[in-house]
Design a protein around this motif. Sequence first.
Motif, PDB file in Angstrom:
ATOM      1  N   LEU A 251      53.222  59.785  43.715  1.00  0.00           N
ATOM      2  CA  LEU A 251      53.641  59.120  42.472  1.00  0.00           C
ATOM      3  C   LEU A 251      54.809  58.167  42.735  1.00  0.00           C
ATOM      4  O   LEU A 251      54.846  57.046  42.225  1.00  0.00           O
ATOM      5  CB  LEU A 251      54.038  60.173  41.434  1.00  0.00           C
ATOM      6  CG  LEU A 251      54.427  59.653  40.044  1.00  0.00           C
ATOM      7  CD1 LEU A 251      53.288  58.834  39.434  1.00  0.00           C
ATOM      8  CD2 LEU A 251      54.795  60.818  39.125  1.00  0.00           C
ATOM      9  N   SER A 252      55.748  58.607  43.562  1.00  0.00           N
ATOM     10  CA  SER A 252      56.881  57.748  43.931  1.00  0.00           C
ATOM     11  C   SER A 252      56.390  56.506  44.664  1.00  0.00           C
ATOM     12  O   SER A 252      56.831  55.385  44.390  1.00  0.00           O
ATOM     13  CB  SER A 252      57.852  58.530  44.808  1.00  0.00           C
ATOM     14  OG  SER A 252      58.948  57.719  45.201  1.00  0.00           O
ATOM     15  N   GLY A 253      55.454  56.695  45.601  1.00  0.00           N
ATOM     16  CA  GLY A 253      54.888  55.568  46.343  1.00  0.00           C
ATOM     17  C   GLY A 253      54.085  54.638  45.455  1.00  0.00           C
ATOM     18  O   GLY A 253      54.107  53.406  45.632  1.00  0.00           O
ATOM     19  N   PHE A 254      53.367  55.207  44.477  1.00  0.00           N
ATOM     20  CA  PHE A 254      52.562  54.397  43.552  1.00  0.00           C
ATOM     21  C   PHE A 254      53.456  53.445  42.764  1.00  0.00           C
ATOM     22  O   PHE A 254      53.167  52.252  42.643  1.00  0.00           O
ATOM     23  CB  PHE A 254      51.792  55.309  42.600  1.00  0.00           C
ATOM     24  CG  PHE A 254      50.859  54.585  41.673  1.00  0.00           C
ATOM     25  CD1 PHE A 254      49.564  54.281  42.072  1.00  0.00           C
ATOM     26  CD2 PHE A 254      51.272  54.195  40.409  1.00  0.00           C
ATOM     27  CE1 PHE A 254      48.695  53.600  41.219  1.00  0.00           C
ATOM     28  CE2 PHE A 254      50.423  53.514  39.552  1.00  0.00           C
ATOM     29  CZ  PHE A 254      49.125  53.219  39.958  1.00  0.00           C
ATOM     30  N   ILE A 255      54.559  53.967  42.237  1.00  0.00           N
ATOM     31  CA  ILE A 255      55.461  53.132  41.445  1.00  0.00           C
ATOM     32  C   ILE A 255      56.160  52.095  42.322  1.00  0.00           C
ATOM     33  O   ILE A 255      56.350  50.943  41.907  1.00  0.00           O
ATOM     34  CB  ILE A 255      56.477  54.019  40.696  1.00  0.00           C
ATOM     35  CG1 ILE A 255      55.735  54.845  39.646  1.00  0.00           C
ATOM     36  CG2 ILE A 255      57.573  53.177  40.050  1.00  0.00           C
ATOM     37  CD1 ILE A 255      56.582  55.836  38.909  1.00  0.00           C
ATOM     38  N   ALA A 256      56.515  52.487  43.557  1.00  0.00           N
ATOM     39  CA  ALA A 256      57.120  51.514  44.480  1.00  0.00           C
ATOM     40  C   ALA A 256      56.139  50.383  44.778  1.00  0.00           C
ATOM     41  O   ALA A 256      56.521  49.203  44.824  1.00  0.00           O
ATOM     42  CB  ALA A 256      57.528  52.214  45.778  1.00  0.00           C
ATOM     43  N   GLY A 257      54.870  50.727  44.979  1.00  0.00           N
ATOM     44  CA  GLY A 257      53.849  49.703  45.215  1.00  0.00           C
ATOM     45  C   GLY A 257      53.684  48.784  44.021  1.00  0.00           C
ATOM     46  O   GLY A 257      53.511  47.563  44.170  1.00  0.00           O
ATOM     47  N   MET A 258      53.763  49.347  42.808  1.00  0.00           N
ATOM     48  CA  MET A 258      53.666  48.532  41.596  1.00  0.00           C
ATOM     49  C   MET A 258      54.814  47.526  41.512  1.00  0.00           C
ATOM     50  O   MET A 258      54.638  46.411  41.012  1.00  0.00           O
ATOM     51  CB  MET A 258      53.676  49.427  40.353  1.00  0.00           C
ATOM     52  CG  MET A 258      52.365  50.145  40.092  1.00  0.00           C
ATOM     53  SD  MET A 258      52.381  51.054  38.532  1.00  0.00           S
ATOM     54  CE  MET A 258      52.371  49.709  37.348  1.00  0.00           C
TER      55      MET A 258
END
Length: 364
Positions: A251-258
């Motif tokens: 989830l942390s990586g998903f938001i960073a990618g966004m």
Amino acid sequence: MKLNLRLSTNGKLTVLKYLVAALLVMIIGSIIILSQGNSPAEAFKALGVGAFGSVSAIGTTIRWATPSIITGISAVIAFKSGIWNVGIEGQMYFGAFVSAVVGYQLLMPRGVHIVVCLLVAGLSGMIFSFIPAILKLLLDVNELISTLMLNYAALLFTEYLTFKYMGFDASELADAIATPDMQPTARLSVLLPRTSATTAIFIAIGIAILVHLLYKYTVKGYELKMVGENLKFSKFGGVNYKSTFLTIFLLSGFIAGMCGGTEMMGTFGKFRPGFATNLGWDGVMIASIAKNNPIAVIFISFIWGALKSGSFHMERVTETNRLVISVLQALFVLLVAIDYEALYKWFCDQKQLRMLRKQESGVQ
């Protein structure tokens, strides 16, 4: 009633700590500026004008606040659960690159194209964050080290992909290495005319509010928080640690990618290696100042954006280097991070210990 009083007192102490930290930073900043032979009053005035003095300045403040909010929320998700994901910048790079490629290669209706670019950006960051998560779960590799090292890998690998597959020759200048322009249907709208502020700010605020609601009102959010607060208790309470750990990282990586996606769809319009000027680390510092509170991240990010926007103007109209503001930002994080209550208790304990020793020596 007592509980409410206690919370109110804690809140006042927190506000007082922030005010004291801000005052100390201004004093230290003034000393640094004076040591360079410049006027602190002129520098701080230019800082304010550069942040809020015009529509263009406000637009620049919003522009820098946007990625600060998103990377700050990415850091909050990890830190709130006791996980040191400092690879936010690397995850952001992968999200930015894939979003830029999808943005120029695919032809879609505007609304669909924007959603697709955001999703692939998030998924790319999530996939990249999967590497340190698996290394931790299977080989017990410290995630602080692995995510830190993977930042450099992401920067160099996305530069290689851009260099290799976008048709550029090795003799080209580094500044010329970039993906083609994204389709207009993949670009976010400009929020203020003739500024770099875009509707990405609404995406950023929306992400922060959703994460706040996740932690406050959902069972899953409670589990995510419990893993960080008390790992042993969470295990005895029936929380699947491995699954929850993986969820937090992804989830942390998903938001960073966004965040990388919004940067491409908003300000840049194409992927250029080295586009992020420590945006990932800004998120880490903002999350630390906000004490992992998603709503506080929003307000602190606007202050952060104002400082960054104002520092550019300050450097243009005065002889003060904008890097002074970067030093003061880091100093503010350090001052806020200090546990003054524990420090005060330590001094009291030392004072009491000295008194006991004096009494003992007097009796002897």
